[in-house]
Write a protein that holds these residues in place. Sequence first.
Motif, PDB file in Angstrom:
ATOM      1  N   VAL A   1       0.776  -1.067  -0.068  1.00 53.76           N
ATOM      2  CA  VAL A   1       0.031   0.089  -0.276  1.00 53.76           C
ATOM      3  C   VAL A   1       0.689   0.892  -0.077  1.00 53.76           C
ATOM      4  O   VAL A   1       0.870   2.726  -0.216  1.00 53.76           O
ATOM      5  N   ARG A   2       1.758   0.948   1.253  1.00 54.21           N
ATOM      6  CA  ARG A   2       3.382   2.380   0.761  1.00 54.21           C
ATOM      7  C   ARG A   2       3.250   2.527  -0.958  1.00 54.21           C
ATOM      8  O   ARG A   2       3.566   4.281  -1.188  1.00 54.21           O
ATOM      9  N   ASN A   3       3.672   1.366  -1.070  1.00 56.04           N
ATOM     10  CA  ASN A   3       4.255   1.407  -2.930  1.00 56.04           C
ATOM     11  C   ASN A   3       3.223   2.969  -3.889  1.00 56.04           C
ATOM     12  O   ASN A   3       3.763   3.023  -4.720  1.00 56.04           O
ATOM     13  N   ASP A   4       2.425   1.558  -3.749  1.00 55.59           N
ATOM     14  CA  ASP A   4       0.588   1.915  -4.027  1.00 55.59           C
ATOM     15  C   ASP A   4       0.807   4.197  -3.974  1.00 55.59           C
ATOM     16  O   ASP A   4       0.674   4.276  -5.015  1.00 55.59           O
ATOM     17  N   LEU A   5       0.840   4.215  -2.523  1.00 52.51           N
ATOM     18  CA  LEU A   5       0.192   5.431  -2.139  1.00 52.51           C
ATOM     19  C   LEU A   5       1.302   6.891  -2.756  1.00 52.51           C
ATOM     20  O   LEU A   5       1.483   7.671  -3.399  1.00 52.51           O
ATOM     21  N   SER A   6       2.874   6.162  -2.754  1.00 53.62           N
ATOM     22  CA  SER A   6       4.324   6.927  -2.744  1.00 53.62           C
ATOM     23  C   SER A   6       3.421   7.085  -4.495  1.00 53.62           C
ATOM     24  O   SER A   6       4.002   7.836  -5.143  1.00 53.62           O
ATOM     25  N   LYS A   7       3.069   6.125  -5.591  1.00 50.67           N
ATOM     26  CA  LYS A   7       2.184   6.749  -7.161  1.00 50.67           C
ATOM     27  C   LYS A   7       1.582   8.043  -6.885  1.00 50.67           C
ATOM     28  O   LYS A   7       2.364   8.302  -8.195  1.00 50.67           O
ATOM     29  N   THR A   8       1.470   8.710  -5.818  1.00 48.52           N
ATOM     30  CA  THR A   8       0.778   9.969  -6.315  1.00 48.52           C
ATOM     31  C   THR A   8       0.969  10.348  -5.295  1.00 48.52           C
ATOM     32  O   THR A   8       0.507  12.007  -5.022  1.00 48.52           O
ATOM     33  N   ALA A   9       1.940  10.861  -4.560  1.00 44.58           N
ATOM     34  CA  ALA A   9       2.084  11.296  -3.524  1.00 44.58           C
ATOM     35  C   ALA A   9       3.059  12.580  -3.170  1.00 44.58           C
ATOM     36  O   ALA A   9       4.079  12.400  -4.368  1.00 44.58           O
TER      37      ALA A   9
ATOM     38  N   THR B   1       0.163  12.350   1.297  1.00 39.56           N
ATOM     39  CA  THR B   1      -0.448  13.668   0.511  1.00 39.56           C
ATOM     40  C   THR B   1      -0.540  13.754  -0.920  1.00 39.56           C
ATOM     41  O   THR B   1       0.621  13.431  -1.499  1.00 39.56           O
ATOM     42  N   LEU B   2      -1.380  13.906  -1.853  1.00 37.16           N
ATOM     43  CA  LEU B   2      -1.510  13.678  -2.550  1.00 37.16           C
ATOM     44  C   LEU B   2      -0.892  15.149  -3.244  1.00 37.16           C
ATOM     45  O   LEU B   2      -0.318  16.062  -3.252  1.00 37.16           O
ATOM     46  N   SER B   3       0.221  14.374  -4.411  1.00 34.40           N
ATOM     47  CA  SER B   3       1.018  15.586  -5.736  1.00 34.40           C
ATOM     48  C   SER B   3      -0.004  16.097  -6.177  1.00 34.40           C
ATOM     49  O   SER B   3      -1.475  15.623  -6.401  1.00 34.40           O
ATOM     50  N   LEU B   4       0.271  18.020  -6.174  1.00 35.43           N
ATOM     51  CA  LEU B   4      -0.351  18.905  -7.355  1.00 35.43           C
ATOM     52  C   LEU B   4      -0.929  18.261  -8.534  1.00 35.43           C
ATOM     53  O   LEU B   4      -0.055  17.220  -8.741  1.00 35.43           O
ATOM     54  N   GLY B   5      -1.858  18.442  -9.333  1.00 31.22           N
ATOM     55  CA  GLY B   5      -2.116  17.712 -10.599  1.00 31.22           C
ATOM     56  C   GLY B   5      -3.239  16.347 -10.099  1.00 31.22           C
ATOM     57  O   GLY B   5      -3.592  15.903 -10.969  1.00 31.22           O
ATOM     58  N   ILE B   6      -3.511  15.899  -9.259  1.00 32.59           N
ATOM     59  CA  ILE B   6      -3.244  14.543  -9.311  1.00 32.59           C
ATOM     60  C   ILE B   6      -4.888  14.524  -9.495  1.00 32.59           C
ATOM     61  O   ILE B   6      -6.142  15.248  -8.237  1.00 32.59           O
ATOM     62  N   SER B   7      -5.205  13.576 -10.401  1.00 33.66           N
ATOM     63  CA  SER B   7      -7.197  13.943  -9.514  1.00 33.66           C
ATOM     64  C   SER B   7      -7.942  13.052  -9.367  1.00 33.66           C
ATOM     65  O   SER B   7      -6.866  11.874  -8.556  1.00 33.66           O
ATOM     66  N   PRO B   8      -8.761  13.407  -8.846  1.00 32.65           N
ATOM     67  CA  PRO B   8      -9.482  12.036  -7.385  1.00 32.65           C
ATOM     68  C   PRO B   8      -9.151  10.534  -8.692  1.00 32.65           C
ATOM     69  O   PRO B   8      -9.206   9.595  -7.481  1.00 32.65           O
ATOM     70  N   VAL B   9     -10.106  10.552  -9.519  1.00 32.17           N
ATOM     71  CA  VAL B   9      -9.935   9.270  -9.730  1.00 32.17           C
ATOM     72  C   VAL B   9      -8.230   7.993 -10.216  1.00 32.17           C
ATOM     73  O   VAL B   9      -7.827   7.263 -10.053  1.00 32.17           O
ATOM     74  N   ASP B  10      -7.485   9.049 -10.959  1.00 30.24           N
ATOM     75  CA  ASP B  10      -6.373   8.521 -10.706  1.00 30.24           C
ATOM     76  C   ASP B  10      -5.711   8.322  -9.430  1.00 30.24           C
ATOM     77  O   ASP B  10      -5.275   7.481  -9.326  1.00 30.24           O
ATOM     78  N   ALA B  11      -5.965   8.977  -7.677  1.00 30.76           N
ATOM     79  CA  ALA B  11      -5.851   8.552  -6.537  1.00 30.76           C
ATOM     80  C   ALA B  11      -5.823   7.022  -6.355  1.00 30.76           C
ATOM     81  O   ALA B  11      -5.413   6.247  -5.758  1.00 30.76           O
ATOM     82  N   ILE B  12      -7.601   6.512  -7.327  1.00 35.12           N
ATOM     83  CA  ILE B  12      -7.702   5.515  -6.826  1.00 35.12           C
ATOM     84  C   ILE B  12      -7.097   4.447  -7.963  1.00 35.12           C
ATOM     85  O   ILE B  12      -6.893   3.863  -7.443  1.00 35.12           O
ATOM     86  N   ARG B  13      -7.209   4.999  -9.022  1.00 36.94           N
ATOM     87  CA  ARG B  13      -6.864   4.526 -10.308  1.00 36.94           C
ATOM     88  C   ARG B  13      -4.828   3.829  -9.685  1.00 36.94           C
ATOM     89  O   ARG B  13      -5.382   2.283 -10.166  1.00 36.94           O
ATOM     90  N   SER B  14      -4.646   4.613  -9.425  1.00 39.34           N
ATOM     91  CA  SER B  14      -3.374   4.204  -9.310  1.00 39.34           C
ATOM     92  C   SER B  14      -2.972   3.145  -8.191  1.00 39.34           C
ATOM     93  O   SER B  14      -2.084   2.694  -7.508  1.00 39.34           O
ATOM     94  N   THR B  15      -3.901   2.443  -6.947  1.00 33.69           N
ATOM     95  CA  THR B  15      -4.026   1.914  -5.746  1.00 33.69           C
ATOM     96  C   THR B  15      -5.034   0.422  -6.260  1.00 33.69           C
ATOM     97  O   THR B  15      -4.833  -0.389  -5.211  1.00 33.69           O
ATOM     98  N   PHE B  16      -5.278   0.629  -7.148  1.00 30.84           N
ATOM     99  CA  PHE B  16      -6.868  -1.041  -6.941  1.00 30.84           C
ATOM    100  C   PHE B  16      -6.319  -1.542  -8.329  1.00 30.84           C
ATOM    101  O   PHE B  16      -5.163  -1.545  -9.474  1.00 30.84           O
TER     102      PHE B  16
END
Length: 433
Positions: free
Chosen positions: A286-294, A323-338
């Motif tokens: 999960v940490r790795n997944d979140l790091s893609k958009t954090a 904490t999300l990086s600037l410019g990351i959409s809500p759906v991308d935050a889900i897509r990157s962890t799903f």
Amino acid sequence: MNRTSKIISISNITVLKEQLLSWSQQFEEVVWLDSNSYERQNYPEYEAILAVDAFTSLKTDYQGAFDQLEEYQSTIKDWIFGYLSYDLKNDTERLTSKNDDKLDFADLHFFQPKKLFLLKGNTLEILYLGMVDDEIDEDFEEITATKPPETKSQAQPLSIKLKIHKEAYKEKVRSMLEHIYRGDIYEANLCQEFYAAGTINPLAIYKRLTAISSPPFGTYLKLEDQFLLSASPERYIKKIGSKIVTQPIKGTAKRGVDEKEDTAFAKALQENSKERSENIMIVDLVRNDLSKTAQKGSVIVEELCEVYPFKQVHQMISTVTSTLSLGISPVDAIRSTFPMGSMTGAPKLRAMQIIESLEESKRGLYSGAVGYFTPDGDFDFNVVIRSILYNAENEYISYSVGGAITAGSDPDSEYEECLLKAKAMRAVLEGDL
């Protein structure tokens, strides 16, 4: 899109929740989300939410599904409710799902409700789209006059069948262990389906299921002839502003018959090296997944391997935030962890390939997620576990259970854990309550 708001103070929340859920049955599209007043929930927001009557909707298979959802969510800019099936993995990776599927749920289905009810504390906020806002007062009168129906037992108890019998499941566990010993994976979630042919009263079944479990992420979902009746204890992912929260569950133990035994079971789970290693592996994933958009350095493990009591079982839960990086959409935050780490394995892609080869049922909505987006792009989704799925047209009822297989797994113990997780679903369907 503008909504008309009315705020009402509520004296008896329990009664109102019963009335809202009963009143909702007249609609073709219903999402009911209930926290069941679970006291230890981190990041609570609403006690319950009811969304009914679609104004617009998105229903699609997995191909390009996340892109379609992103366009829908960013264009509508309103509350939308729905689900992501496990098989959206085929959109995020080059994967397929060819296993047996008798439920026929779409891979993704969201709708924009005309009528929305948000219950927080002793306050109910009613939010109606403009074309129906003249119905608020009349509807509330109707709701408060509603008498919830009696939840009678099944007229004819269902005959539950196994898609995979005990010895076959244990053989599949051994096959998974061979992959682990070879170094293909460290851990993977192996599931099995139980099913029955017949008809049920979905609302009555849902009420009995949640009465057994009082889950923090209870869900009653109705989309025409398809139903999800969920007593999920697990949050998949939540967005609050720029903060992302995930809370994977790995590790299960039964409750004791008295306080002394119960405390001993909880302590044994807390100290169980196999269960802790399962949980920590998924936390790393999960940490790795979140790091893609954090934002760099913002991924934090707020809680590691905490044992939480539920009515039927103890569960080991961790909380990871970013904490999300600037410019990351809500759906991308889900897509990157799903799909979520707790229902896949590590490494995730190889684990999903092996899962598909060993399991015999298409997971569909099971081990997917149900939730909502707000107009501001925040969201909250559960993990679809401890759930009954029902296709009324096909007269097909299904529930699945599974567990994480690691190098320390014992096939007999894994099967017993499945039966423990399936206990509540089986009891309500067989009319033992």
